[in-house]
Design an enzyme around this catalytic site. Structure first.
Site, PDB file in Angstrom:
ATOM      1  N   ASP A  26     -10.061   2.802   2.441  1.00 25.51           N
ATOM      2  CA  ASP A  26     -10.263   2.056   3.697  1.00 25.51           C
ATOM      3  C   ASP A  26     -11.046   2.880   4.723  1.00 25.51           C
ATOM      4  OD1 ASP A  26      -9.017  -0.288   2.903  1.00 25.51           O
ATOM      5  OD2 ASP A  26      -7.040   0.351   3.599  1.00 25.51           O
ATOM      6  N   LYS A  65       0.807  -1.222   0.000  1.00 23.41           N
ATOM      7  CA  LYS A  65       0.000   0.000   0.000  1.00 23.41           C
ATOM      8  C   LYS A  65       0.848   1.284   0.000  1.00 23.41           C
ATOM      9  CE  LYS A  65      -4.164  -2.005   2.013  1.00 23.41           C
ATOM     10  NZ  LYS A  65      -5.280  -1.798   2.945  1.00 23.41           N
ATOM     11  N   ALA A  97      -1.995   0.320  16.275  1.00 27.13           N
ATOM     12  CA  ALA A  97      -1.334   1.500  15.688  1.00 27.13           C
ATOM     13  C   ALA A  97      -0.627   1.146  14.386  1.00 27.13           C
ATOM     14  CB  ALA A  97      -0.354   2.105  16.697  1.00 27.13           C
ATOM     15  N   GLY A 151     -16.201  -6.662  10.457  1.00 28.79           N
ATOM     16  CA  GLY A 151     -15.245  -6.147   9.475  1.00 28.79           C
ATOM     17  C   GLY A 151     -15.629  -6.382   8.026  1.00 28.79           C
ATOM     18  N   GLY A 153      -1.131   0.106  10.013  1.00 30.06           N
ATOM     19  CA  GLY A 153      -1.672   0.782   8.831  1.00 30.06           C
ATOM     20  C   GLY A 153      -3.185   0.926   8.878  1.00 30.06           C
ATOM     21  N   ALA A 154      -3.863  -0.099   9.382  1.00 32.64           N
ATOM     22  CA  ALA A 154      -5.324  -0.048   9.439  1.00 32.64           C
ATOM     23  C   ALA A 154      -5.771   1.023  10.437  1.00 32.64           C
ATOM     24  CB  ALA A 154      -5.874  -1.405   9.841  1.00 32.64           C
TER      25      ALA A 154
END
Ligand code: ATR
Length: 283
Positions: A102, A65, A129, A246, A131-132
């Site tokens: 996202d 990403k 903590a 999710g 990327g998501a």
């Protein structure tokens, strides 16, 4: 025929082909959506050659990403703020455009499944903590969350993430880092609790958090979608709390890419949800 793909390493597990091929069939579009296993270090070269490979665009999953954002000629505010891109398309001039859907996917699903999540404008407790987490913090900021509490096992990573939202200057005071051992106490004032880690995923330990103090009308959201109902969501349901799984985020983040590539804005319907859920061995 228009072709798009998802690149990742590994990519085999990706549910994106299931989603996009469902929509292609539904709308009778002559197109395809494929999986491309691209090794680390090769993503930029792959994405720069999308046109030669016959693609109009791509989704990008782990670990590419960041490389996707670097590859782009043009990126939007969401991609820059999140520091990563997951959706790319070639425009008419042949320039590679990038966005990150996202945050949008998470927020659209949250609004759909739990429209009262921000009613009292109480703090949101975000766990993790990585990327998501970064995408979700950005989404919550855009979506009007009043205050964020960020708890991560490694406190330094939470501090670094908080500091990384440079241009969103007001964000500095808006996110408060909470010590990992204080997470159970932080639950008490929350309107929303979000797990952004992969804990609770099949084969992983559950997220270790005590929901005893969570207010009765608080919402619990998980970004993990396999299983659909994680141990965290089971614990929340057992206490009668509203839960958000999710899978909805996964479905909603796919919408903008499909529209860019194939020219039709698709819908996230219960039928699509059931179609993808059945691939997870779930309903
Ligand atoms: P991603 O970018 O997909 O979000 P990541 O960067 O690997 O993935 O982040 C994983 C998150 O899960 C991190 O916040 C990590 O905490 P650390 O920063 O302390 O590593 C968290 N995590 C993973 N295993 C954990 C565990 N057993 N207990 C608590 N947190 C965990």
């Amino acid at each position: 025929m228009k072709r798009a793909c998802v690149i990742g390493w590994p990519v085999e597990h990706s549910r994106s082909p299931l989603i996009h091929n469902y929509w292609l069939k539904l709308h009778g579009i002559d197109g395809s959506y494929e999986k491309e296993a691209v090794p680390p270090g090769e993503a930029e070269a792959f994405l720069r050659s999308l046109a030669e490979r016959g693609y109009v665009g791509a989704n990008v999953t782990l670990p590419h990403k960041l490389a996707a954002l670097k590859s782009a000629d043009i990126a939007d505010e969401a991609a820059y703020a999140i520091g990563a891109a997951n959706t790319l398309w070639l425009d008419q001039a042949g320039r590679l455009n990038a966005t990150n859907t996202d945050a949008l996917g998470f927020m659209t699903n949250l609004e759909a499944q739990a429209p009262r999540w921000n009613l009292g404008r109480r703090p949101v407790l975000v766990i993790g903590a990585g990327g998501a987490a970064r995408a979700i913090l950005y989404g919550l900021h855009k979506g009007g969350a009043a205050k964020l509490l960020l708890a991560n096992r490694t406190r330094d990573k939470a501090e670094t993430l908080t500091g990384s939202f440079g241009p969103m200057s007001e964000t500095r005071d808006w996110i408060e880092v909470v010590d990992w051992k204080e997470r159970n106490r932080a639950v008490a004032d929350c309107g929303l609790l979000v797990n952004t880690t992969s804990l609770g995923m099949t084969g992983q330990a559950p997220l270790d958090i005590d929901l005893a103090g969570l207010p009765a009308d608080a919402v619990v959201a998980d970004i993990v979608y396999a299983p659909l109902v994680t141990p965290l969501l089971t614990a929340a349901k057992n206490r009668g709390r509203t839960t958000v799984d999710g899978l909805g985020m996964l479905l909603h983040q796919a919408v903008p890419g499909f529209e860019r590539w194939f020219g039709v804005r698709p819908e996230v319907t219960p039928e699509l949800r059931a179609h993808v859920a059945s691939s997870l061995g779930d309903k």
